[in-house]
Design a protein around this motif. Structure first.
Motif, PDB file in Angstrom:
ATOM      1  N   LEU A 106       0.804  -1.216   0.000  1.00  0.00           N
ATOM      2  CA  LEU A 106       0.000   0.000   0.000  1.00  0.00           C
ATOM      3  C   LEU A 106       0.843   1.276   0.000  1.00  0.00           C
ATOM      4  O   LEU A 106       0.355   2.336  -0.396  1.00  0.00           O
ATOM      5  CB  LEU A 106      -0.935   0.003   1.220  1.00  0.00           C
ATOM      6  N   SER A 107       2.096   1.175   0.433  1.00  0.00           N
ATOM      7  CA  SER A 107       2.946   2.367   0.488  1.00  0.00           C
ATOM      8  C   SER A 107       3.565   2.727  -0.857  1.00  0.00           C
ATOM      9  O   SER A 107       4.136   3.833  -0.985  1.00  0.00           O
ATOM     10  CB  SER A 107       4.070   2.153   1.510  1.00  0.00           C
ATOM     11  N   GLN A 108       3.457   1.869  -1.860  1.00  0.00           N
ATOM     12  CA  GLN A 108       4.151   2.116  -3.118  1.00  0.00           C
ATOM     13  C   GLN A 108       3.745   3.421  -3.804  1.00  0.00           C
ATOM     14  O   GLN A 108       4.615   4.174  -4.261  1.00  0.00           O
ATOM     15  CB  GLN A 108       3.961   0.927  -4.063  1.00  0.00           C
ATOM     16  N   PRO A 109       2.442   3.740  -3.929  1.00  0.00           N
ATOM     17  CA  PRO A 109       2.097   5.034  -4.547  1.00  0.00           C
ATOM     18  C   PRO A 109       2.711   6.221  -3.807  1.00  0.00           C
ATOM     19  O   PRO A 109       3.120   7.208  -4.432  1.00  0.00           O
ATOM     20  CB  PRO A 109       0.565   5.058  -4.470  1.00  0.00           C
ATOM     21  N   LEU A 110       2.798   6.134  -2.478  1.00  0.00           N
ATOM     22  CA  LEU A 110       3.386   7.218  -1.694  1.00  0.00           C
ATOM     23  C   LEU A 110       4.862   7.397  -2.037  1.00  0.00           C
ATOM     24  O   LEU A 110       5.318   8.529  -2.264  1.00  0.00           O
ATOM     25  CB  LEU A 110       3.232   6.920  -0.200  1.00  0.00           C
ATOM     26  N   ALA A 163       8.458   1.145   5.396  1.00  0.00           N
ATOM     27  CA  ALA A 163       9.841   1.571   5.197  1.00  0.00           C
ATOM     28  C   ALA A 163      10.576   0.606   4.264  1.00  0.00           C
ATOM     29  O   ALA A 163      11.325   1.035   3.370  1.00  0.00           O
ATOM     30  CB  ALA A 163      10.562   1.659   6.540  1.00  0.00           C
ATOM     31  N   GLY A 164      10.351  -0.682   4.461  1.00  0.00           N
ATOM     32  CA  GLY A 164      10.977  -1.670   3.585  1.00  0.00           C
ATOM     33  C   GLY A 164      10.515  -1.541   2.153  1.00  0.00           C
ATOM     34  O   GLY A 164      11.305  -1.722   1.213  1.00  0.00           O
ATOM     35  N   GLY A 165       9.225  -1.205   1.960  1.00  0.00           N
ATOM     36  CA  GLY A 165       8.721  -1.010   0.609  1.00  0.00           C
ATOM     37  C   GLY A 165       9.424   0.130  -0.102  1.00  0.00           C
ATOM     38  O   GLY A 165       9.768   0.021  -1.284  1.00  0.00           O
ATOM     39  N   GLY A 166       9.661   1.229   0.608  1.00  0.00           N
ATOM     40  CA  GLY A 166      10.382   2.345   0.007  1.00  0.00           C
ATOM     41  C   GLY A 166      11.825   2.018  -0.285  1.00  0.00           C
ATOM     42  O   GLY A 166      12.359   2.375  -1.344  1.00  0.00           O
ATOM     43  N   ALA A 167      12.475   1.318   0.646  1.00  0.00           N
ATOM     44  CA  ALA A 167      13.883   0.959   0.450  1.00  0.00           C
ATOM     45  C   ALA A 167      14.054  -0.003  -0.712  1.00  0.00           C
ATOM     46  O   ALA A 167      14.974   0.148  -1.536  1.00  0.00           O
ATOM     47  CB  ALA A 167      14.442   0.352   1.735  1.00  0.00           C
ATOM     48  N   ILE A 168      13.185  -0.996  -0.808  1.00  0.00           N
ATOM     49  CA  ILE A 168      13.285  -1.956  -1.914  1.00  0.00           C
ATOM     50  C   ILE A 168      13.041  -1.259  -3.252  1.00  0.00           C
ATOM     51  O   ILE A 168      13.771  -1.452  -4.228  1.00  0.00           O
ATOM     52  CB  ILE A 168      12.284  -3.112  -1.713  1.00  0.00           C
ATOM     53  N   LEU A 169      11.991  -0.429  -3.303  1.00  0.00           N
ATOM     54  CA  LEU A 169      11.651   0.253  -4.554  1.00  0.00           C
ATOM     55  C   LEU A 169      12.786   1.144  -5.033  1.00  0.00           C
ATOM     56  O   LEU A 169      13.201   1.075  -6.195  1.00  0.00           O
ATOM     57  CB  LEU A 169      10.384   1.084  -4.356  1.00  0.00           C
ATOM     58  N   MET A 170      13.315   1.975  -4.139  1.00  0.00           N
ATOM     59  CA  MET A 170      14.364   2.898  -4.557  1.00  0.00           C
ATOM     60  C   MET A 170      15.657   2.152  -4.876  1.00  0.00           C
ATOM     61  O   MET A 170      16.363   2.477  -5.835  1.00  0.00           O
ATOM     62  CB  MET A 170      14.609   3.938  -3.465  1.00  0.00           C
ATOM     63  N   GLY A 171      15.990   1.148  -4.083  1.00  0.00           N
ATOM     64  CA  GLY A 171      17.207   0.388  -4.349  1.00  0.00           C
ATOM     65  C   GLY A 171      17.163  -0.319  -5.683  1.00  0.00           C
ATOM     66  O   GLY A 171      18.144  -0.296  -6.446  1.00  0.00           O
ATOM     67  N   GLN A 172      16.020  -0.928  -5.990  1.00  0.00           N
ATOM     68  CA  GLN A 172      15.880  -1.611  -7.276  1.00  0.00           C
ATOM     69  C   GLN A 172      15.846  -0.615  -8.426  1.00  0.00           C
ATOM     70  O   GLN A 172      16.338  -0.897  -9.524  1.00  0.00           O
ATOM     71  CB  GLN A 172      14.599  -2.457  -7.289  1.00  0.00           C
ATOM     72  N   SER A 173      15.284   0.577  -8.208  1.00  0.00           N
ATOM     73  CA  SER A 173      15.195   1.572  -9.271  1.00  0.00           C
ATOM     74  C   SER A 173      16.554   2.151  -9.638  1.00  0.00           C
ATOM     75  O   SER A 173      16.783   2.566 -10.777  1.00  0.00           O
ATOM     76  CB  SER A 173      14.262   2.709  -8.848  1.00  0.00           C
ATOM     77  N   LEU A 174      17.467   2.203  -8.680  1.00  0.00           N
ATOM     78  CA  LEU A 174      18.797   2.736  -8.954  1.00  0.00           C
ATOM     79  C   LEU A 174      19.626   1.788  -9.818  1.00  0.00           C
ATOM     80  O   LEU A 174      20.517   2.240 -10.546  1.00  0.00           O
ATOM     81  CB  LEU A 174      19.535   3.013  -7.643  1.00  0.00           C
TER      82      LEU A 174
END
Length: 471
Positions: free
Chosen positions: A285-289, A340-351
């Motif tokens: 649910l945090s992904q859009p944020l 927090a894990g959702g944000g870290a995974i998303l940004m880490g994978q995006s880089l």
């Protein structure tokens, strides 16, 4: 599939969703092994905690050195289905076999032979994960060159990671509790995962048949050692793998959760499953944020820092957890850590695809697989160290292994479980924040990087390759 010259149109949602669902299989097995395998080996197979964690770490370390070779192989593959897609099916089948082997250890009387069997199955699983995951992670950099669209693609992978976590750490413990929690329950749990693993690999294979791709690999052959040297000149990538090495250690540390819920909170595996259900839903649910925050700030790095900072107070709050504590507090921690894990995974994978694109612009070479190979090497090294630390701490604290019978753990072991649960992931997050301060690849700097021709090969035998061009 479309060619390299037809990439300007945005990717369809079907391609993004289908590619993202491909991670259901490998992450389901990865999460199950991170959360449940160490306890299964210590409490039901009778392997000492230090030895069990060492076997897991050894299998990851052994396979880690083969990851760049797998990446190089996928870069060189020629197929009408593309360079990466054939490995999706092969890896899916191997992963399905490996999860059954991991949680169906036969009752071998000889302790040493039992340990050898466990080690062999762990190596097989590590290889299966490599066959699927490295070609899979190489695909986004070929599918789009848009800075923010890469984050959009990766958000579907994070959705799938959340679903995988639900399957492995929610459904898994619930199946174990329903079947009595014995060694047979673990074997049946593994069989539940098999259809999910095979189906996700097939969906990913089919959904990406019209995805953009690099039509064929570069025809020039470069020695693998030279390619390794040139990869090392990509400073944003080097900083990224340092960051991932630190933050991905948290995956290995997840193995302490099963011990914490059993011996500290003194609750059944049903509560462990509910915790991960809440955490996974928060991640999804945090992904859009996180996507909006990344676009609004224009910085994936700063968004990554915010995600890691959010997790710090939640991790440290485990120090005050005790038996009989209101369930609401446990679920609140789960929601914060999951988001927090959702944000870290998303940004880490995006880089990661950003650094791949940066390499292409600097060198003119398409070698996403090689970069994915090194990235996965770091992932396995960090996970191996995380699990090894958990096992070593528990072993040194006097944790008592068994073969299914309940035992009373000494207070020193309980204190060690508290320490690993609270302070280790908080320290990892803090170090990750510090490392991120050195990452400076942005959308602006990518656009300012000029596409160069492929690096020239040596003209005579034994002559060194020329230095990589710089921007």
């Amino acid at each position: 599939m479309t060619s390299e010259t037809e990439r300007k149109a945005p990717l369809s949602r079907g391609i993004c969703m289908g590619w993202g669902l491909g991670t259901l299989g490998p992450v389901t097995v990865l999460t199950a092994s991170n959360v449940l395998l160490l306890r299964y080996l210590t409490d039901h197979v009778g392997i000492a905690a230090a030895l069990a964690s060492s076997l897991i770490a050894f299998s990851k370390l052994l396979d880690a050195f083969l990851d760049p070779t797998m990446g190089w192989l996928s870069d060189r593959t020629r197929s009408r289905m593309g360079r990466r897609r054939p490995y999706l099916l092969a890896g899916g089948v191997l992963l399905a076999l490996s999860v059954v082997g991991l949680f169906s250890v036969p009752d071998i009387a000889d302790y040493d032979l039992r340990a050898v069997y466990v080690g062999a199955v762990l190596v097989f699983y590590a290889l299966a994960y490599t066959v699927f995951n490295i070609p899979y992670l190489s695909m986004p950099a070929e599918m789009t060159t848009d800075y923010h669209e890469r984050s959009y693609i990766m958000s579907f992978r994070v959705y799938a990671v959340g679903l995988s976590t639900i399957a492995a750490s929610v459904l898994g413990p619930m199946v174990l509790a329903a079947l009595g929690g014995g060694s047979d329950a673990y074997a049946k749990m593994a069989l539940v995962f098999v259809p999910l693993i095979l189906l996700s690999a097939w969906i990913c294979f089919r959904a990406t048949r019209h995805a953009p791709f690099t039509a064929k690999p570069d025809s020039t052959h470069y020695p693998i050692l030279y390619q390794v040297k040139s990869v090392a000149s990509n400073k944003p990538f080097l900083v990224l793998i340092v960051i991932k090495f630190l933050t991905l250690m948290a995956l290995g540390v997840q193995s302490v959760f099963a011990f914490f819920f059993t011996y500290v909170l003194k609750v059944s595996d049903v509560y462990l499953g509910q915790y991960f259900l809440c955490s996974s839903l928060a991640m999804i649910l945090s992904q859009p944020l996180w996507l909006r925050l990344s676009r609004w700030s224009g910085s994936k790095r700063n968004t990554y820092i915010a995600a890691l900072a959010l997790s710090l107070p939640a991790y440290l709050s485990w120090l005050w957890a005790e038996p009989g504590q209101p369930v609401a507090f446990i679920f609140l921690r789960a929601a914060v850590i999951g988001a927090a894990g959702g944000g870290a995974i998303l940004m880490g994978q995006s880089l990661l695809p950003d650094t791949m694109e940066y390499d292409y612009l600097r060198t003119g070479l398409r070698r996403e697989g090689l970069f994915a190979g090194f990235y996965t090497t770091v992932e396995k090294l960090s996970g191996a160290i995380g699990i090894a630390v958990v096992g070593a701490v528990l072993g040194s604290a006097g944790y008592v292994q068994s073969m299914g019978s309940g035992v009373t753990q000494p207070q020193s072991a309980i204190d060690a479980i508290y320490w690993v649960m609270c302070f280790l992931p908080a320290l990892i997050s803090l170090l990750g924040i510090v490392a991120l301060l050195f990452y400076r690849l942005t959308e602006t700097s990518l656009k300012a990087t000029t596409l160069l021709s492929p690096i020239a090969a040596p003209t005579t035998d034994g002559e060194d390759f020329p230095a990589l061009p710089t921007t």
